[in-house]
Write an enzyme that holds these catalytic residues in place. Structure first.
Site, mmCIF file in Angstrom:
data_model
loop_
_atom_site.group_PDB
_atom_site.id
_atom_site.type_symbol
_atom_site.label_atom_id
_atom_site.label_comp_id
_atom_site.label_asym_id
_atom_site.label_seq_id
_atom_site.Cartn_x
_atom_site.Cartn_y
_atom_site.Cartn_z
ATOM 1 N N CYS A 112 0.819 -1.204 0.000
ATOM 2 C CA CYS A 112 0.000 0.000 0.000
ATOM 3 C C CYS A 112 0.863 1.269 0.000
ATOM 4 O O CYS A 112 1.601 1.516 -0.945
ATOM 5 C CB CYS A 112 -0.971 -0.056 1.168
ATOM 6 S SG CYS A 112 -2.398 1.028 1.006
ATOM 7 N N HIS A 113 0.800 2.079 1.045
ATOM 8 C CA HIS A 113 1.589 3.310 1.154
ATOM 9 C C HIS A 113 2.977 3.073 1.751
ATOM 10 O O HIS A 113 3.782 3.996 1.856
ATOM 11 C CB HIS A 113 0.847 4.349 2.011
ATOM 12 C CG HIS A 113 -0.345 4.942 1.344
ATOM 13 N ND1 HIS A 113 -1.554 4.287 1.282
ATOM 14 C CD2 HIS A 113 -0.529 6.125 0.710
ATOM 15 C CE1 HIS A 113 -2.429 5.042 0.643
ATOM 16 N NE2 HIS A 113 -1.839 6.162 0.286
#
Length: 179
Positions: A112-113
């Site tokens: 994800c991030h």
């Protein structure tokens, strides 16, 4: 035969704002394969996880990044969440810890991030990686080749885009960490 992680010690680096499912599911996967897991964070005590934008559970920190030594671990996982990697990439000890895994050629999983911390550690140049779509420009500017795929392994780095990719991500990191 399922991958076994017996005798392996895996670090999960996370801070307040970690996306709970991206911490819990990979942790359960590697623990179910036999690994010992430690939560490394920026401060002692506990971290606050989130389910998207809603606070969820807290998790006890085992060791702080300023005291953690990558040499004592076999692999590293960087869960996402928006705030979590932003806090991590702003902390020199966390960045040092991440960079040490790459310098030693140890396997790293990121979702994800999470790649924001990898960008700060300057370890994505020349690598193929995936992430949450909004990181595409950041990763490209840092010298990575960004792709929109469920799970990507490039050398010692395994990456995934989002919680929907967790089944593939968990399977792949368990396999990669066992090698």
């Amino acid at each position: 035969m399922a991958a076994t992680l017996q005798g392996k010690r895996i670090a999960f680096l996370a801070a307040d704002g970690v996306e709970e499912v991206e911490y819990v599911q990979p942790r359960e996967a590697v623990e179910n394969a036999g690994a010992t897991v430690e939560l490394v964070s920026l401060k002692p005590g506990s971290i606050q996880s989130f389910n998207h934008l809603d606070q969820s559970k807290t998790y006890d920190v085992d060791v702080t990044a300023d005291k953690a030594d990558a040499a004592g671990y076999d692999a590293l996982v960087l869960p996402g969440g928006v705030a979590n990697p932003d806090f991590l990439r702003s902390d020199p000890d966390a960045v040092r810890f991440v960079k040490a895994f790459f310098e030693a050629g140890k396997p790293v999983g990121v979702i994800c991030h999470g790649p924001w911390t990898l960008i700060e550690a300057d370890v994505v140049r020349g690598r193929k990686i995936t992430s949450w779509p909004s990181l595409r420009t950041d990763l490209t500017n840092a010298g990575a080749t960004w792709v929109d795929e469920e799970c990507v392994t490039d050398g010692n780095l395994t990456s995934s885009r989002n919680p929907d990719d967790l089944p593939a991500f968990c399977t792949q990191i368990t396999k990669t960490f066992a090698a």
